[in-house]
Scaffold this active site. Sequence first.
Site, short mmCIF file in Angstrom:
data_model
loop_
_atom_site.label_atom_id
_atom_site.label_comp_id
_atom_site.label_asym_id
_atom_site.label_seq_id
_atom_site.Cartn_x
_atom_site.Cartn_y
_atom_site.Cartn_z
N TYR A 1 0.79 -1.22 0.11
CA TYR A 1 0.08 0.12 -0.11
C TYR A 1 0.90 1.12 -0.08
O TYR A 1 1.40 1.56 1.07
CB TYR A 1 -1.02 0.04 1.26
CG TYR A 1 -1.88 -1.03 1.27
CD1 TYR A 1 -2.26 -1.90 0.23
CD2 TYR A 1 -2.31 -1.56 2.70
CE1 TYR A 1 -2.94 -3.07 0.49
CE2 TYR A 1 -3.30 -2.55 2.83
CZ TYR A 1 -3.39 -3.51 1.44
OH TYR A 1 -4.36 -4.46 1.84
N HIS B 1 -0.11 -12.22 1.55
CA HIS B 1 -0.99 -11.49 0.88
C HIS B 1 -0.86 -11.75 -0.86
O HIS B 1 0.42 -11.81 -1.38
CB HIS B 1 0.13 -9.94 0.83
CG HIS B 1 -1.07 -8.99 0.36
ND1 HIS B 1 -0.45 -7.58 0.39
CD2 HIS B 1 -2.44 -8.84 -0.11
CE1 HIS B 1 -1.60 -6.89 -0.07
NE2 HIS B 1 -2.54 -7.49 -0.13
#
Length: 329
Positions: A55, A140
């Site tokens: 992110y 992830h």
Amino acid sequence: MTRTLGRSAVPVSRLAFGAAGIGNLFSAVSDAQAEEAVTAAWESGVRYFDTAPHYGLGLSERRLGAVLRQLPRAEFTVSTKVGRLLVPHDGGGDDLAAGGFAVPATHRRVWDFSAEGVRRSLEASLQRLGLDRVDIVYLHDPDHHAEQALDQAYPELERLRAEGVIGAIGVGMNQAELPARFVRNTDIDAVLLAGRYTLLDQRGLDELLPLAAERGVGIVIGGVFNSGLLADPRPGARYDYAAVPAQTLDRALALKEVCERHGVPLRSAALHFPFAHPAVAAVLVGTRSAAEVADTAAMLARPVPESLWRELKARKLLAADVPTPEEVD
């Protein structure tokens, strides 16, 4: 109100703060706006905060950590993710095309689900967060790296959990099938499931959620608004990160019409819906401003009448066998 995540001892609040937005997802927010958003979440009772190196090429972790470091460490839960290493890159430009974040392209992402990659990723995350530990680590998006994630990354996280370095292990994905494999074949504590258990998409119910309930694995539901469509259904909206198909838009508008007839915003129904399943411990919403945080908290606090769920099933907007909540206080 908090509950423990699956079999672990890690507490999570019902509403979780997703920190992709403060990593400049799609468009930039200032440091001050990011700080205000995290502070507003804390003041609204949120005690679970989720981030990732992906992110904003680490920006989300740095901004989140800057606020969390000022709060009592025993009173919040933080998760980050492994699987993408950030490697310095001096090619210039921005990250919008490569990663979708409005930040300078100072690094590039390298997929790495090796044991060494897990350790390097976690060490770097702790430095960016400025914390001495994280509570939950998710694998992830291992969609195309399933074998390495299962054979190398997961065992390393299992060692770290046994040593008390982390409290819980999870997998975070936009699909339900591979997470079900992790639930069957490993001793993970949690699944962060994005977009696959919502008012528009219940694929998580096919196998993953029943299996998680059976195995004591906690489910955190992300993407309850399906890329914003269930927050504001209209022509031109996005669904699953792409232009919404006409049939899906029609269904979203029908959901909105039923909700409005019962005096309930569609956003509120979308937030309440996942909690009807016993495996679901929290709903994670990506928010990028104090106003968005306040709205989300207010929507979850609103009661939803049982009659609304009955009508959604009567109109076949939800299948008869989909669990639905009774009125939520």
